[in-house]
Write a protein that holds these residues in place. Structure first.
Motif, PDB file in Angstrom:
ATOM      1  N   THR A 112      -2.757  19.631  48.356  1.00  0.00           N
ATOM      2  CA  THR A 112      -1.309  19.842  48.269  1.00  0.00           C
ATOM      3  C   THR A 112      -0.943  20.829  47.166  1.00  0.00           C
ATOM      4  OG1 THR A 112      -1.131  17.881  46.847  1.00  0.00           O
ATOM      5  CG2 THR A 112      -0.749  17.567  49.199  1.00  0.00           C
ATOM      6  N   SER A 152       4.897  14.108  45.569  1.00  0.00           N
ATOM      7  CA  SER A 152       4.470  15.238  46.399  1.00  0.00           C
ATOM      8  C   SER A 152       5.120  15.220  47.773  1.00  0.00           C
ATOM      9  CB  SER A 152       2.945  15.228  46.558  1.00  0.00           C
ATOM     10  OG  SER A 152       2.522  14.016  47.155  1.00  0.00           O
ATOM     11  N   LEU A 204       4.696  13.179  50.204  1.00  0.00           N
ATOM     12  CA  LEU A 204       3.620  13.054  51.187  1.00  0.00           C
ATOM     13  C   LEU A 204       3.548  11.617  51.699  1.00  0.00           C
ATOM     14  CD1 LEU A 204       1.157  14.507  52.504  1.00  0.00           C
ATOM     15  CD2 LEU A 204      -0.216  13.635  50.604  1.00  0.00           C
TER      16      LEU A 204
END
Length: 589
Positions: A332, A237, A239
């Protein structure tokens, strides 16, 4: 009555006092007073140990000592003066370590009393006895008596004291276990409330950084840690976030230490486990939990420097790790997921289904009783459940439960609970038996999901004016009655409370009997009502709820539950609920 008969009678009395109490601190002085009625000394005290260490002791029972405590160095605490064992003569320490009574008949002749003679002369005693409080293979503390020149102990007196000491040790153990259970429940409740509040914050502020920072803060608060950190490094992701609360330098050193010392079977480190090159920076204890996604570690929650990390602290971290993973995924994937029309429609359908489940589980009007209830979920889907049925003429079963948390998971356990209760009611109507069996049925699923359920079951026998009740960590029912002048009053049906469902397997639940001959109305409810807070942080509480019910009855209202939501909103000055609220009342016609 002979001395032997009096001694035996007092021993039975002390045994009853100890076994009927759940708190050592409520009975300690009474037990000592009873003991001193039998033996010659008039001055006695009790010291207990904490945290399984003999380094310090706490003087918790001193009422008969006169001025003696003034001359003992120590730190005053909530439970008593904290005293290092170095303050005591060596023979008392030896009595504790060896778990054997030590009686110094003459401190001025016996060399073991040499260090104590000035103190003994100042306080007017010539002999002293130390009796350890033994439970299992451990000394929980010790009892000492100070004897004047005319006071002598016989062997039978010493045996009597040792029996009393054993009962006091048992009481200390009972108190410790009860407080551990209460602390586990408190931590789990606080964690659930924290997660729900912070998840709201996540969507309101649209940011993961503040969300992680607040989680680290709350973890410190709930587990009594000095510092905590949470980080995510998820390549899929894209992240990468790290946030902390407390001492960043110590957390960085801890993170580096854990890189090379992680073990799925060992997720806590005591001071003895931590190497000097790490502990020299002020790191004394460590606990951590990995955040796993698709069998791959993508993050970690770390906390340090609580006095001691226990199994329930790791459970708290597990709850946070699971919630963080879920929240990050939802956030997300789509920040407006809950606004999606399809999801919104599905949630509405589940909400309607849950409403129908509740209505189906509560019997309609009865020739003998007026029935009223209110169930308002926190959001779409709640975790409260109530069942009320008539089992035979003048006999009814009432069950109420509160699944910790909200949403799809709580609805899943509500459905499971409904099915299990319906099955168990075909076998027995004993509340304690049903709760025990229900716990065993649900335990593996609850434990796997780190969820627990508070519940209360009452069997009403109006023919014989008895109520048989068993409680699994739930709120206390309210009973409304009329006094001699016809004025309505209330009492809380306090009784023994066992731990919630899903905490420990094979839990035994107590069953108590109440006289209900004078009761006009019963009310059971979930904690979402009494824990609602106003702007000053004050909780609504059971007393306010009882007064509200009485007010409605005095006004001639037959459905006292229906205006409760407005009452809570007026108290909190909020239109948005902080938790599910459920109340159920039955009233004799």
């Amino acid at each position: 009555m002979s001395n032997l008969d009096k001694t035996l009678s007092t021993m039975v009395e002390i045994s009853k006092i100890v076994t009927s109490s759940k708190d050592f601190f409520d009975i300690k002085d009474l037990v000592i007073d009873k003991m001193l009625e039998i033996i010659p000394p008039k001055r006695a005290c009790v010291n207990i140990f904490r945290q399984d260490t003999y380094e310090y002791t706490y003087l918790v029972c001193k009422e008969t000592l006169g001025d003696i405590p003034k001359y003992i160095n120590g730190e005053e605490t909530a439970i008593g003066k904290k005293i290092t064992m170095e303050e005591f003569p060596q023979y008392i320490y030896d009595a504790v370590v060896n778990k054997k009574t030590c009686y110094i008949e003459d401190l001025f002749e016996d060399e073991r009393g040499e260090s104590e003679r000035d103190f003994a002369e100042l306080n007017g005693y010539v002999s002293r006895i130390a009796v350890p409080l033994i439970s299992g293979d451990k000394a929980r503390g010790f009892m000492t008596c100070f004897l004047g020149p005319e006071e002598k102990l016989l062997q039978d007196d010493i045996k009597f004291m040792e029996s009393v000491a054993s009962l006091l040790a048992l009481s200390v153990d009972i108190t410790s276990r009860n407080r551990e259970i209460d602390e586990i429940v408190r931590k789990l409740r606080d964690a659930i409330v924290s997660i729900e509040t912070l998840t709201d914050n996540l969507y309101e502020n649209k940011g993961l950084d503040s969300y992680f920072k607040l989680i680290a803060r709350d973890i410190c608060k709930i587990t009594n840690s000095k510092s905590a950190m949470i980080f995510i490094d998820d390549e899929d992701s894209d992240l990468r976030i790290i946030q902390s609360h407390g001492n960043r330098k110590r957390l960085a050193i801890t993170t580096n230490f854990l890189k090379y010392n992680q073990n799925d079977k060992k997720k806590t480190f005591t001071f003895e486990d931590i190497p000097p090159n790490v502990s020299k920076y002020g790191i004394s204890t460590i606990a951590y939990e990995n955040i796993i996604k698709d069998d791959k570690k993508i993050g970690q929650i770390i906390m340090i420097n609580s006095e001691k990390y226990r199994t329930d602290d790791l459970r708290i971290l597990g709850i946070y790790a699971a919630q963080v993973l879920l929240s990050v995924h939802l956030f997300t994937s789509n920040r407006k997921l809950l606004e999606d029309s399809i999801i919104h429609r599905d949630l509405q359908l589940v909400h309607q289904q849950q409403k129908l489940i509740m209505e189906d589980e509560i019997m309609g009007e009865d020739d003998f009783l007026n029935i009223d209830y209110l169930n308002v979920p926190y959001k779409y889907i709640g975790g409260d459940f109530c069942k009320f049925i008539k089992v035979e003429q003048d006999k009814y079963i009432l069950f109420i439960a509160d699944v910790m948390g909200h949403g799809i998971m709580s609805n899943y356990f509500v459905a499971m609970t409904k099915g299990a209760i319906n099955l168990l009611l075909t076998m027995t109507s004993s509340p304690s038996t049903i709760l025990a069996q229900l716990n065993n049925i649900l335990f593996k699923e609850l434990d796997k999901m780190d969820v627990f359920i508070t519940s209360k079951m009452i069997f009403f026998d109006f023919k014989n004016n008895k109520a048989y009740a068993s409680n699994a960590g739930h709120t206390v029912p309210i009973a409304v009655y009329k006094d001699e002048k016809g004025k309505r009053n209330y009492r809380l049906m306090n009784g023994s409370t066992s731990i919630a469902l899903g905490i420990f397997e094979n839990t035994v639940y107590e069953e108590e009997v109440f006289d209900i001959s004078d009761i006009e109305l019963f009310a059971v409810y979930t904690d979402g009502i009494i824990e609602s807070k106003n702007e000053q942080g004050q909780e609504y509480g059971a007393d306010n709820l009882a007064k509200y019910i009485i007010k409605k009855l005095d006004e001639g209202e037959e459905k006292p539950c229906q205006d409760l939501l407005s009452e809570i909103e007026d108290f909190t000055n909020k239109k948005k609920l902080e938790d599910d609220i459920t109340i159920f009342t039955i009233r004799k016609k």
